[in-house]
Design an enzyme around this catalytic site. Sequence first.
Site, PDB file in Angstrom:
ATOM      1  N   ASP A  82      22.120   7.722  46.174  1.00  0.00           N
ATOM      2  CA  ASP A  82      23.337   8.250  46.378  1.00  0.00           C
ATOM      3  C   ASP A  82      24.215   7.054  47.198  1.00  0.00           C
ATOM      4  O   ASP A  82      23.571   6.657  47.921  1.00  0.00           O
ATOM      5  CB  ASP A  82      23.143   9.638  46.981  1.00  0.00           C
ATOM      6  CG  ASP A  82      24.944  10.242  47.148  1.00  0.00           C
ATOM      7  OD1 ASP A  82      25.462  10.033  46.190  1.00  0.00           O
ATOM      8  OD2 ASP A  82      24.994  11.085  47.901  1.00  0.00           O
ATOM      9  N   HIS A  83      25.319   6.937  46.787  1.00  0.00           N
ATOM     10  CA  HIS A  83      26.117   5.906  47.380  1.00  0.00           C
ATOM     11  C   HIS A  83      25.530   4.671  47.806  1.00  0.00           C
ATOM     12  O   HIS A  83      25.308   4.394  48.935  1.00  0.00           O
ATOM     13  CB  HIS A  83      26.742   6.758  48.923  1.00  0.00           C
ATOM     14  CG  HIS A  83      27.670   7.885  48.552  1.00  0.00           C
ATOM     15  ND1 HIS A  83      29.009   7.347  48.302  1.00  0.00           N
ATOM     16  CD2 HIS A  83      27.524   9.084  48.469  1.00  0.00           C
ATOM     17  CE1 HIS A  83      29.710   8.724  48.023  1.00  0.00           C
ATOM     18  NE2 HIS A  83      28.802   9.637  48.370  1.00  0.00           N
ATOM     19  N   HIS A 206      31.617  15.037  44.248  1.00  0.00           N
ATOM     20  CA  HIS A 206      31.047  14.984  45.507  1.00  0.00           C
ATOM     21  C   HIS A 206      31.517  15.979  46.772  1.00  0.00           C
ATOM     22  O   HIS A 206      32.658  16.364  46.222  1.00  0.00           O
ATOM     23  CB  HIS A 206      31.109  13.595  46.092  1.00  0.00           C
ATOM     24  CG  HIS A 206      30.382  12.381  45.627  1.00  0.00           C
ATOM     25  ND1 HIS A 206      29.307  11.863  46.232  1.00  0.00           N
ATOM     26  CD2 HIS A 206      30.436  12.024  44.259  1.00  0.00           C
ATOM     27  CE1 HIS A 206      28.860  10.846  45.444  1.00  0.00           C
ATOM     28  NE2 HIS A 206      29.113  11.223  44.075  1.00  0.00           N
ATOM     29  N   GLY A 207      30.743  16.366  47.804  1.00  0.00           N
ATOM     30  CA  GLY A 207      31.394  17.049  48.749  1.00  0.00           C
ATOM     31  C   GLY A 207      31.117  18.523  48.576  1.00  0.00           C
ATOM     32  O   GLY A 207      32.144  19.216  48.788  1.00  0.00           O
ATOM     33  N   SER A 209      29.420  20.848  49.677  1.00  0.00           N
ATOM     34  CA  SER A 209      29.264  21.704  50.789  1.00  0.00           C
ATOM     35  C   SER A 209      30.659  22.287  51.449  1.00  0.00           C
ATOM     36  O   SER A 209      31.936  21.427  51.473  1.00  0.00           O
ATOM     37  CB  SER A 209      28.687  21.170  52.083  1.00  0.00           C
ATOM     38  OG  SER A 209      27.685  20.761  51.664  1.00  0.00           O
ATOM     39  N   ASN A 228      27.426  17.125  43.888  1.00  0.00           N
ATOM     40  CA  ASN A 228      26.483  16.610  45.059  1.00  0.00           C
ATOM     41  C   ASN A 228      26.389  17.761  46.244  1.00  0.00           C
ATOM     42  O   ASN A 228      27.629  18.235  46.533  1.00  0.00           O
ATOM     43  CB  ASN A 228      26.870  15.312  45.529  1.00  0.00           C
ATOM     44  CG  ASN A 228      26.579  14.356  44.533  1.00  0.00           C
ATOM     45  OD1 ASN A 228      26.272  14.386  43.505  1.00  0.00           O
ATOM     46  ND2 ASN A 228      26.765  13.153  45.259  1.00  0.00           N
ATOM     47  N   ALA A 230      24.621  18.252  49.884  1.00  0.00           N
ATOM     48  CA  ALA A 230      24.104  17.545  50.923  1.00  0.00           C
ATOM     49  C   ALA A 230      23.957  18.459  52.304  1.00  0.00           C
ATOM     50  O   ALA A 230      23.185  19.102  52.423  1.00  0.00           O
ATOM     51  CB  ALA A 230      24.387  16.421  51.570  1.00  0.00           C
ATOM     52  N   THR A 231      25.132  18.468  53.023  1.00  0.00           N
ATOM     53  CA  THR A 231      25.269  19.254  54.273  1.00  0.00           C
ATOM     54  C   THR A 231      24.668  20.422  54.447  1.00  0.00           C
ATOM     55  O   THR A 231      24.051  21.022  55.284  1.00  0.00           O
ATOM     56  CB  THR A 231      26.784  19.037  54.954  1.00  0.00           C
ATOM     57  OG1 THR A 231      27.120  17.681  54.608  1.00  0.00           O
ATOM     58  CG2 THR A 231      26.847  19.551  56.172  1.00  0.00           C
TER      59      THR A 231
HETATM   60  P1  13P Z   1      28.230  17.523  51.013  1.00  0.00           P
HETATM   61  O1  13P Z   1      27.530  17.002  52.428  1.00  0.00           O
HETATM   62  O2  13P Z   1      29.593  17.863  51.362  1.00  0.00           O
HETATM   63  O3  13P Z   1      27.598  18.544  50.299  1.00  0.00           O
HETATM   64  O4  13P Z   1      28.509  16.459  50.095  1.00  0.00           O
HETATM   65  C1  13P Z   1      27.269  15.630  49.616  1.00  0.00           C
HETATM   66  C2  13P Z   1      27.757  14.578  48.808  1.00  0.00           C
HETATM   67  O5  13P Z   1      28.809  14.311  48.236  1.00  0.00           O
HETATM   68  C3  13P Z   1      26.683  13.467  48.880  1.00  0.00           C
HETATM   69  O6  13P Z   1      27.281  12.245  47.999  1.00  0.00           O
END
Ligand code: 13P
Length: 288
Positions: A82-83, A206-207, A209, A228, A230-231
Amino acid sequence: MSLVPMKTILSQAEEGNYGVGSFSVANMEMVIGAVQAAEELKSPLILQVAEVRLNHSPLHLLGPLMVAAARASEVPVAVHLDHGMSTPVIAQALEIGFSSVMYDGSHHDLETNISNTAGVVQMAEKYGATVEAEIGRVGGSEDGSEDIEMQLTSVKDAERMEKETGLDALAVAIGNAHGMCKGEPDIRVDRLREIDARTEAPLVLHGGSGISEKVFQQCIEAGVRKINVATSTFNKVTKQVNEAFVATGAYQNYFDLHQDEVKGAKANVLKHMNIFGSAGKASAVQIK
Ligand code: 13P
């Protein structure tokens, strides 16, 4: 089943009109939890780690573990960087066996983003790996170290990016931001529809969460195939461990702690797979 290219998972999602979660992991416990969730729900899975997280989870250690977990899994699993920001890290991930890499050139001007992305597409080709790139700029930052302002993806730029690079998946900025948002983000589903109408590649959100179930579903309806997360998984693992610690006063041994980390990761992955509609779709992924 096994380790598969991410594009195989995403093209089936396109056909079936559902989304697939790409879940960030930081250690073995999180990998085990995510794979258990996917196997329980018979869902395809994307396991990912971002370049900025490699100081905590070194690629030469976590990467082979992710690939091994994918190979041994009963469901199709793609392993994704990722990224990715730098060529050596992207090259290392491909050598380890990642079936997908993201090149994030969103901080560059359009011309540079396009030419760097095209270079990564060329690099990935000999591995049969998928390439995701970003156009516009997702807000926040992957590890919370910066508060990057979101730059809405232009439809014209998205079209150019796809045509001139040969990318496989396109990450868009439509009001989404990394990290837990204070309120619900204002997601521009209208812009998403416009981008989807003018491009072929599966779209990536993305993002994940902090986005509501309803908005996730609107985005999937409008063409998002990879989401995606993550958090919220990191937070769930931490919460699970904190709650167990508070309830018992202390862990008696390491293995209870291990089990709570697995449980926390698994719970968040299960929840999102059900929302995204990927549960039960493992056998739809045709492995050639
Ligand atoms: P979040 O941390 O908001 O879930 O985003 C994850 C993400 O986009 C990782 O690339």
